[in-house]
Every structure is written in C-alpha cells, then in structure tokens.
Design a protein around this motif. Structure first.
Motif, PDB file in Angstrom:
ATOM      1  N   MET A  49       0.864  -1.261   0.009  1.00  0.00           N
ATOM      2  CA  MET A  49      -0.012  -0.126   0.044  1.00  0.00           C
ATOM      3  C   MET A  49       0.806   1.170  -0.229  1.00  0.00           C
ATOM      4  N   THR A  51       0.846   5.540   0.437  1.00  0.00           N
ATOM      5  CA  THR A  51       0.109   6.679   0.896  1.00  0.00           C
ATOM      6  C   THR A  51       0.537   7.751   0.054  1.00  0.00           C
ATOM      7  N   LYS A  66     -10.206   8.600  -5.134  1.00  0.00           N
ATOM      8  CA  LYS A  66     -10.709   7.604  -4.162  1.00  0.00           C
ATOM      9  C   LYS A  66      -9.707   6.610  -3.936  1.00  0.00           C
ATOM     10  N   SER A  67      -9.491   6.033  -2.795  1.00  0.00           N
ATOM     11  CA  SER A  67      -8.362   5.173  -2.301  1.00  0.00           C
ATOM     12  C   SER A  67      -8.902   3.658  -2.677  1.00  0.00           C
ATOM     13  N   ASP A  68      -7.609   2.635  -3.052  1.00  0.00           N
ATOM     14  CA  ASP A  68      -8.126   1.498  -3.408  1.00  0.00           C
ATOM     15  C   ASP A  68      -7.156   0.467  -2.887  1.00  0.00           C
ATOM     16  N   TYR A  71      -3.202   2.337  -3.605  1.00  0.00           N
ATOM     17  CA  TYR A  71      -3.008   3.523  -3.329  1.00  0.00           C
ATOM     18  C   TYR A  71      -4.001   4.220  -2.169  1.00  0.00           C
ATOM     19  N   LYS A  72      -3.410   4.800  -0.976  1.00  0.00           N
ATOM     20  CA  LYS A  72      -4.289   5.416   0.243  1.00  0.00           C
ATOM     21  C   LYS A  72      -4.058   6.942  -0.242  1.00  0.00           C
ATOM     22  N   TYR A  73      -5.131   7.567  -0.530  1.00  0.00           N
ATOM     23  CA  TYR A  73      -5.087   9.100  -0.481  1.00  0.00           C
ATOM     24  C   TYR A  73      -5.570   9.927   0.931  1.00  0.00           C
ATOM     25  N   VAL A  74      -4.718  10.653   1.429  1.00  0.00           N
ATOM     26  CA  VAL A  74      -4.786  11.423   2.834  1.00  0.00           C
ATOM     27  C   VAL A  74      -4.850  12.904   2.383  1.00  0.00           C
ATOM     28  N   TYR A  93       5.819   9.353   3.433  1.00  0.00           N
ATOM     29  CA  TYR A  93       4.617   9.245   2.448  1.00  0.00           C
ATOM     30  C   TYR A  93       5.335   8.789   1.245  1.00  0.00           C
TER      31      TYR A  93
END
Length: 434
Positions: A49, A51, A66-68, A71-74, A93
């Motif tokens: 994953m 970030t 949108k996170s999947d 990839y995690k979006y912050v 990050y």
C-alpha cells in the motif's frame, strides 16, 4: 550398414541415453507449466500500500481521488506545504500531489505538481491527470451552461460482436491466442536450434581437442562425420518433441473432457448449445478451447517437425564448421553472433508484424527467407497459410541447406585438423577455396 548410418546411430544413442536428456524430456514441460503458474501467481499478488498526500489549496479536487488496494489518499491540505515536502524527503509518504490556487482552469492545468523521491509509473501519472482533467472538464461544462447529465447520458458504449462467415459466434482475442501458439512453436525452434547446434559444436570441439578425430577420419570422410553428427542429434531432438506433443495432446484431451468440449466440427444443434453455454459459468472457456481445436493442429505439428529439421540442418552446418575451425568454445564466440542474429530477427519480425498483418508483405517475405522462415512461418500457420507458400518456403529452406552444407563441409574438412591457431573470417574464406 553404411558408415554414415553408423555415425548417426552412435550420435543418436549417445544423446538419448544421456541422463540429462531423459530428465529434461519429462521435466521441461513441468518446468514451463510451473513457471507459467508462478508468473500468474505473482501477477495476482497485491503490491504494498502506497500513501499519497493531497495538498489541494482549491478544495475542489480532493474528494475526486478514491483510495483502493494499491493507493491510499490522505487529505492534508491544511498542513504547511514545506512540512509535507520534508515528510516526503524523510519517506513518511510515497508522494505529494500539490494543486495550487489559480486564476482559472486554463492556467491550473499546467501548475499541478507531483512530488516524490521515487519516479512514479507513467500509467499512475496518467490516472492522476485523468481525474483532474475530468473534474476541470465538468466545471467547464457547467460554466458554459451545458447539462453534464445529458452529456453523460448521450455517450455511447459500443461493443462489436464478432461472427464468422458461417454464422458461428467468434471470440475477441483469438488473434492473440494464435500468435501465442505460433510464437511458442517458433520460439521453441529458435531455442532448440541454438541448444542442439551448440551440442554439435561442442561435440566436434571435444573430439578435435582430444585428437580422437584423427582416428575417426582415417575411417570416414569428414563430410560423412559432419552429416552423421547433424542428423543423429536432430533425431534425438525430434524424439523429444514427439514426446512433448504426446504429453500436450493428452493434457488437451483431459481439459476437453473436464470442461465438456466437443472436439472437431460441430453440428448446428451443438453450436446452438455451445452458444447457450456462453451464459453459464465456464461457457467462454469452452468456446476458447473449441477455437483452439479448430486451429490447423495437424498442419502446425507437421510443419513444426519439418521446419525444425530444416532449420536445425541449416544452422547446425554453421555450428559444425565453427566447431571444426576453433580449438575451444571461447574462440567460437566471434563467429556465433552472425548465426544467432537471423534467429533473433525472426522472433522480432514474427511478434511485431505477424500479429497485426499475418499475410502482409513483410511477414510473407521473411517466412520465405531460409534463415528466418522456420520461426516466422510457424507464427503465420495458425492464421492459415496457403499450401503453395509453405511448399515454396520449405523448398527454399532445404535447398539453402544443401548449398550451405557444401560450403560448411569445405571449412569442416580443413579446420578439423588445424590446431593451435585462432582462425579469422579471412582464414575461413581461404579454406573455402581449398
């Protein structure tokens, strides 16, 4: 029994009785399947994953990402940008997407930045650009007073169904299956021409350096010895291929039985039943198996053996003459590149032209040229090739072999008794005149 037959028998038995030959004959198919399964398993593994921090000064784009599973979006738009850049340097990050305030959308398009210590993939950057571009486009539509709902509703989604002239349903991606099958056979020919050609070369070098060759050629002619090695090794290769073909056909029969695929031509009722099965689980796999069975399998296997023999005879003549000219494998390297290059060219021509235009001028011409025809023609045959083209190609291949073996035998005859001297291309040319 003639001397040539004795040499062929000796070479064939020596290769077949070799433990490595027996082991690899039955182990190689399992290795190929195992590698395929392993590659497929690796492709299904989830990557770590990542970030991604978003600093959206406009506040308009942050919710579009949108996170999947990858990839995690912050959203850290409220944090100072310098602090976020320092976090990227410290690898807290994976990346930082910066969307600044701009006077209008036109100027904003070229001001978005992605900051990262590592180079991101082109596809990922394209995905980010698509998300931002879609949002800007939607805002532009609204600014111009266009109804975005009506625009989206008006978009067409075309799906072309493929049908054969006989009325049967065809499958998308069938050309890819054909090029994979043809490419596999072509690649096998290239690989085993190199493998068995090197066997011939090493055998000649070994007999030459051990001085056994001086005893052998006191009883047989150098040409008979060279042809005996070539033919004996080729028969061992053909035996190996026949075993693999038997194992492959057995596996296809088992798969066909498991999935209930009718082999050969099907009646109208069976075709309708097959079309109805498309809506059930496994129906599409049945159709793909049926299409594979409808390929000219007999022609592919027969031509594979013919082109393997012709290609192997042609290139093994080169390998045998090189083995006779040198005293060790190190000295042979300068002569091997010009031999291997046509084989590599055949693979590239096959994959880059046959798939898009199997009956085009380039594919047809290179399937006739003897140095590339064993590979390129094998890639074309699954697409359907007229018999007259195959006949011309095979005739040119074996005709060229007869010419090459005549020249190779002259080098072999002189070089087999030459010791302690590294030959050059100029030296080989002189031997042709003897």
């Amino acid at each position: 029994m003639s001397k040539l037959a004795l040499i062929i028998r000796r070479e064939f038995i020596a290769k077949v009785r070799n433990k490595s030959f027996i082991v690899m004959t039955f182990l190689s198919p399992l290795l190929f399947v195992g590698i395929g399964v392993f590659v497929g398993y690796l492709s299904t593994m989830k990557s770590e994953m990542k970030t991604i921090v978003i600093h959206d000064a406009t506040g308009r784009f942050v919710n579009e990402f949108k996170s999947d599973t990858e990839y995690k979006y912050v959203n850290l738009s409220s944090v100072d940008l310098k602090i976020l850049k320092d976090s990227i340097v410290k690898e807290s990050y994976q990346g930082l997407l910066v969307i600044p305030i701009s006077a209008n959308n036109d100027s904003l398009q070229n001001k978005v930045q992605y900051i990262s210590s590592d180079s991101p993939s082109v596809s990922y950057i394209n995905d980010l650009e698509d998300v931002i571009a879609k949002k800007i486009t939607s805002e532009n539509f609204q600014r111009e007073g266009l109804d975005t709902l009506k625009i989206n509703k008006a978009k067409a989604n075309v799906s072309i169904s493929l049908t054969k002239a006989s009325g049967e349903a065809a499958l998308k991606g069938l050309n890819e299956i054909k090029i994979i099958i043809g490419g596999a056979f072509g690649y096998l020919i290239m690989m085993f021409i190199i493998l068995y050609g090197n066997m011939v070369m090493r055998s000649v070098i070994e007999e030459k350096t051990s001085r056994i060759i001086e005893v052998i050629i006191s009883s047989v002619k150098p040409f008979q010895l060279m042809m005996g090695k070539i033919i004996g090794t080729s028969l061992a290769g053909i035996l190996q291929f026949l075993i693999w073909a038997l194992l492959g056909l057995t596996a296809m029969f088992v798969l066909s039985s498991v999935f209930g695929v009718q082999m050969g031509a099907t009646s109208g009722a069976e075709t309708q039943a097959l079309q109805a099965a498309q809506h059930q689980m496994g129906g599409e796999l049945q159709m793909y198996l049926k299409e594979i069975w409808n390929l000219p399998i007999a022609t592919i296997l027969i031509c594979f053996i013919i082109y393997f023999i012709g290609g192997y005879f042609l290139y093994s003549s080169f390998y045998a003459s090189i083995g006779a000219a040198v005293d060790n494998e190190t000295d042979s390297q300068q002569f091997l590149l010009p031999i291997i290059m046509p084989l590599i060219l055949g693979v590239y021509i096959g994959f880059f032209t046959v798939m898009n235009d199997p009956h085009g001028t380039i594919a047809t011409v290179f399937s006739m040229i003897p140095l590339t025809s064993p590979i390129v023609m094998m890639m074309r045959i699954p697409f359907g090739v007229p018999w007259w083209q195959i006949a011309i190609s095979v005739t040119l291949l074996f005709g060229t072999f007869l010419g090459v073996v005549w020249f190779a035998s002259k080098i072999y005859r002189v070089g087999i008794l030459m010791y302690g001297k590294k030959p050059s291309w100029k030296e080989l040319y002189k031997w042709l005149k003897y």
